[in-house]
Design an enzyme around this catalytic site. Structure first.
Site, PDB file in Angstrom:
ATOM      1  N   ASN A 215     -83.371  -0.524 -32.358  1.00 32.72           N
ATOM      2  CA  ASN A 215     -83.286  -2.052 -32.339  1.00 32.72           C
ATOM      3  C   ASN A 215     -83.101  -2.525 -30.954  1.00 32.72           C
ATOM      4  O   ASN A 215     -82.886  -1.551 -30.067  1.00 32.72           O
ATOM      5  CB  ASN A 215     -82.267  -2.756 -33.421  1.00 32.72           C
ATOM      6  CG  ASN A 215     -80.949  -2.094 -32.973  1.00 32.72           C
ATOM      7  OD1 ASN A 215     -80.364  -2.269 -32.115  1.00 32.72           O
ATOM      8  ND2 ASN A 215     -80.548  -1.347 -33.986  1.00 32.72           N
ATOM      9  N   ASP A 283     -80.399   0.029 -40.234  1.00 37.25           N
ATOM     10  CA  ASP A 283     -80.141  -0.307 -41.696  1.00 37.25           C
ATOM     11  C   ASP A 283     -80.937   0.895 -42.518  1.00 37.25           C
ATOM     12  O   ASP A 283     -80.192   1.409 -43.483  1.00 37.25           O
ATOM     13  CB  ASP A 283     -80.402  -1.567 -42.268  1.00 37.25           C
ATOM     14  CG  ASP A 283     -79.530  -2.639 -41.571  1.00 37.25           C
ATOM     15  OD1 ASP A 283     -78.248  -2.420 -41.654  1.00 37.25           O
ATOM     16  OD2 ASP A 283     -79.887  -3.808 -41.342  1.00 37.25           O
ATOM     17  N   LYS A 293     -94.498  16.831 -34.552  1.00 36.46           N
ATOM     18  CA  LYS A 293     -95.247  15.275 -34.296  1.00 36.46           C
ATOM     19  C   LYS A 293     -96.075  15.138 -35.542  1.00 36.46           C
ATOM     20  O   LYS A 293     -96.909  15.650 -35.583  1.00 36.46           O
ATOM     21  CB  LYS A 293     -95.875  15.094 -32.909  1.00 36.46           C
ATOM     22  CG  LYS A 293     -96.236  13.720 -32.658  1.00 36.46           C
ATOM     23  CD  LYS A 293     -96.947  13.830 -31.329  1.00 36.46           C
ATOM     24  CE  LYS A 293     -97.666  12.383 -31.365  1.00 36.46           C
ATOM     25  NZ  LYS A 293     -98.665  12.230 -30.125  1.00 36.46           N
ATOM     26  N   PRO A 310     -75.579   4.795 -44.371  1.00 38.70           N
ATOM     27  CA  PRO A 310     -74.229   4.349 -44.922  1.00 38.70           C
ATOM     28  C   PRO A 310     -73.803   3.155 -44.035  1.00 38.70           C
ATOM     29  O   PRO A 310     -74.226   2.894 -42.890  1.00 38.70           O
ATOM     30  CB  PRO A 310     -73.522   5.570 -44.516  1.00 38.70           C
ATOM     31  CG  PRO A 310     -74.177   6.405 -43.278  1.00 38.70           C
ATOM     32  CD  PRO A 310     -75.603   6.214 -43.829  1.00 38.70           C
ATOM     33  N   ASP A 311     -73.260   2.202 -44.699  1.00 40.39           N
ATOM     34  CA  ASP A 311     -72.747   1.132 -43.954  1.00 40.39           C
ATOM     35  C   ASP A 311     -71.122   1.520 -43.422  1.00 40.39           C
ATOM     36  O   ASP A 311     -70.245   1.602 -44.598  1.00 40.39           O
ATOM     37  CB  ASP A 311     -72.476  -0.214 -45.137  1.00 40.39           C
ATOM     38  CG  ASP A 311     -72.385  -1.446 -44.274  1.00 40.39           C
ATOM     39  OD1 ASP A 311     -71.274  -1.524 -43.588  1.00 40.39           O
ATOM     40  OD2 ASP A 311     -72.896  -2.473 -44.415  1.00 40.39           O
ATOM     41  N   PHE A 329     -69.326  -7.837 -36.754  1.00 38.33           N
ATOM     42  CA  PHE A 329     -70.620  -8.671 -36.064  1.00 38.33           C
ATOM     43  C   PHE A 329     -71.489  -8.847 -36.859  1.00 38.33           C
ATOM     44  O   PHE A 329     -71.834  -7.903 -37.669  1.00 38.33           O
ATOM     45  CB  PHE A 329     -70.964  -7.935 -34.761  1.00 38.33           C
ATOM     46  CG  PHE A 329     -70.101  -8.415 -33.693  1.00 38.33           C
ATOM     47  CD1 PHE A 329     -68.914  -8.073 -33.535  1.00 38.33           C
ATOM     48  CD2 PHE A 329     -70.730  -9.654 -33.017  1.00 38.33           C
ATOM     49  CE1 PHE A 329     -68.242  -8.462 -32.433  1.00 38.33           C
ATOM     50  CE2 PHE A 329     -69.882  -9.635 -31.620  1.00 38.33           C
ATOM     51  CZ  PHE A 329     -68.735  -9.443 -31.414  1.00 38.33           C
ATOM     52  N   LYS A 343     -71.715 -12.039 -45.797  1.00 39.20           N
ATOM     53  CA  LYS A 343     -71.394 -10.611 -45.362  1.00 39.20           C
ATOM     54  C   LYS A 343     -69.924 -10.127 -45.040  1.00 39.20           C
ATOM     55  O   LYS A 343     -69.697  -9.223 -45.461  1.00 39.20           O
ATOM     56  CB  LYS A 343     -72.263 -10.625 -43.814  1.00 39.20           C
ATOM     57  CG  LYS A 343     -72.362  -9.179 -43.308  1.00 39.20           C
ATOM     58  CD  LYS A 343     -73.599  -9.036 -42.143  1.00 39.20           C
ATOM     59  CE  LYS A 343     -74.821  -9.353 -42.753  1.00 39.20           C
ATOM     60  NZ  LYS A 343     -76.021  -9.077 -41.719  1.00 39.20           N
ATOM     61  N   LYS A 347     -68.784  -7.102 -47.066  1.00 42.98           N
ATOM     62  CA  LYS A 347     -67.978  -5.945 -46.393  1.00 42.98           C
ATOM     63  C   LYS A 347     -66.636  -5.828 -46.613  1.00 42.98           C
ATOM     64  O   LYS A 347     -66.206  -4.535 -46.473  1.00 42.98           O
ATOM     65  CB  LYS A 347     -68.752  -5.839 -44.879  1.00 42.98           C
ATOM     66  CG  LYS A 347     -70.237  -5.884 -44.754  1.00 42.98           C
ATOM     67  CD  LYS A 347     -70.705  -5.454 -43.513  1.00 42.98           C
ATOM     68  CE  LYS A 347     -72.074  -5.796 -43.448  1.00 42.98           C
ATOM     69  NZ  LYS A 347     -72.748  -4.393 -42.719  1.00 42.98           N
TER      70      LYS A 347
END
Ligand code: C5P
Length: 403
Positions: A215, A283, A293, A310-311, A329, A343, A347
């Site tokens: 990201n 995620d 490749k 995993p979180d 965050f 959230k 969490k």
């Protein structure tokens, strides 16, 4: 710090005076600092001596001036390395365009720049120069470089200059400069004895040896928080995904690539007093990683089965070594507060900072966050990521002083 300073607990500021018309204001800074019982050791560049005399500086600082790198006499009083180590803080005032350029490029061609290169103390610079010189892309590039390396800028401020022009480039007032230094001394003990873990940057999840899922996270906000925690005297471990940022001073950094690496590094650091999870953890990852490749047309893309990572934040919140304070965050693109509230509860973190990433904060210097805790929501003003980090660290230290 000298032996006498150690005994008396006196803090010592090494005042590097650069050669500009504002050099005379450094005398007032020295006077104000001494009035507050700080020791002030003066170092002058050659150009500074064209603007103020050594005698004036010595009189107001109450100490002899150091100015020559190759003087056997000055080296025998204190070596340049010992001089660099003697300071609790270094203040460069006024910092000219030339001095900033020499600092940014690591030159050590006189005593002032040698000491600045040899020190491990925090460095504050108070620039003063003509507005065009300040705005010149070369000076601005040097400012960015120095800021990335943890140098703190005080000013410049806007106003009329000695040359008659008006604009940004005036030295900040001696009162403002001394207040900032004194506050930084006060802040430097706020979290002493505490250990914090900060995750930052993106994670990269390889698909094959060439491609990955990731990201836009730049790591800037997480690195600013790690830096601010360290400046508050905390021990800080920064677990960073792949970013190209320098490690803030006095921060232990562990580099990781994937979410699973980040989880392993995080768990190996527990217990800690607090965790600030700023990382934009991917995620998802692909269930399997191609050893070669993947070739276009030759592979059925359904082999790219995605699985959840995993979180890390949720796992730390439910860990038996859960830190006393866990902060998360949330980067959202819609229904910011609704998603953020959900959230935080899901969490299990104490505080959550939510930001709307549609506002284009990735890689930018500024951010705007909403702070959520058990009591509700506070909308913080739009400010630099460093200022947000300071605001958060202030809140963290209040929290630890209350428990
Ligand atoms: O679920 P979401 O990615 O929006 O959650 C964001 C928060 O959770 C951030 O604090 C981030 O560092 C943390 N997180 C994590 N591990 C994940 C996903 C997010 O620690 N796998």
């Amino acid at each position: 710090m000298t032996r006498e300073d150690e005994v008396s607990g006196k803090k010592r500021i090494l005042l590097v005076i650069g050669g500009g018309i504002a050099a005379f204001k450094a005398l007032e800074v020295a006077r104000l600092l001494r009035k507050k019982s700080y020791g002030v050791t003066p170092v002058m560049t050659e150009a500074a001596q064209a603007f103020v005399t050594k005698l004036s500086v010595e009189t107001l600082c109450g100490e002899a001036v150091y100015s020559d790198l190759l003087s056997a006499d000055q080296e025998s009083r204190i070596s340049h390395i010992a001089l660099a180590r003697s300071a609790d803080i270094i203040l460069v005032c006024p910092a000219t365009a030339n001095l900033l350029a020499r600092m940014a490029h690591g030159l050590a061609d006189d005593l002032a720049t040698t000491v600045l290169l040899a020190t491990t103390a925090p460095i504050y610079v108070a620039p003063a120069m003509n507005v065009r010189m300040w705005e010149n892309p070369a000076t601005q590039a040097n400012r960015v470089l120095l800021e990335q390396r943890g140098v703190h800028f005080i000013g410049p401020v806007e106003g009329e200059m000695a040359c008659g022009e008006f604009g940004m480039g005036r030295l900040a007032s001696p009162e403002m400069i001394t207040d900032i230094l004194i506050n930084s001394f006060a802040r430097s003990h706020l979290l002493q004895g505490r250990h914090f873990l900060v995750t930052a940057g993106p994670t990269c999840e390889p698909i094959d040896p060439v491609r990955y899922i990731s990201n836009h996270s730049s790591g800037l906000q997480g690195f600013a928080i790690a830096e601010a925690l360290a400046q508050a005297g905390a021990a800080v471990t920064l677990i960073s995904g792949p970013v190209s940022l320098p490690t803030p001073a006095n921060v232990r950094r562990i580099n990781v690539v994937t979410a699973r690496d980040m989880l392993e590094a995080t768990l190996s650091c527990l217990p800690v007093d607090g965790m600030i999870a700023v990382a934009a953890v991917s995620d998802w990852r692909t269930e399997t990683e191609g050893q070669e490749k993947l070739k276009k047309g030759r592979h059925d893309l359904s082999i790219l089965k995605m699985v959840e990572n995993p979180d890390i934040l949720a796992m730390v919140c439910h860990h038996d070594k859960r830190p006393a304070l866990v902060v998360g965050f949330a980067a959202e693109t819609e229904k910011l507060l609704e998603h953020a509230r959900e959230k935080r509860l899901k969490k299990g973190c104490d505080w959550l900072l939510a930001n709307d990433v549609k506002a284009g904060v990735f890689g930018k210097d500024h951010n705007q966050v909403s702070f959520l805790d058990d009591h509700g929501v506070e909308n913080w003003p739009s400010e630099s990521k460093k200022d947000i980090a300071c605001r958060l660290v202030q809140k963290i230290s209040t929290y630890f002083h209350q428990i």
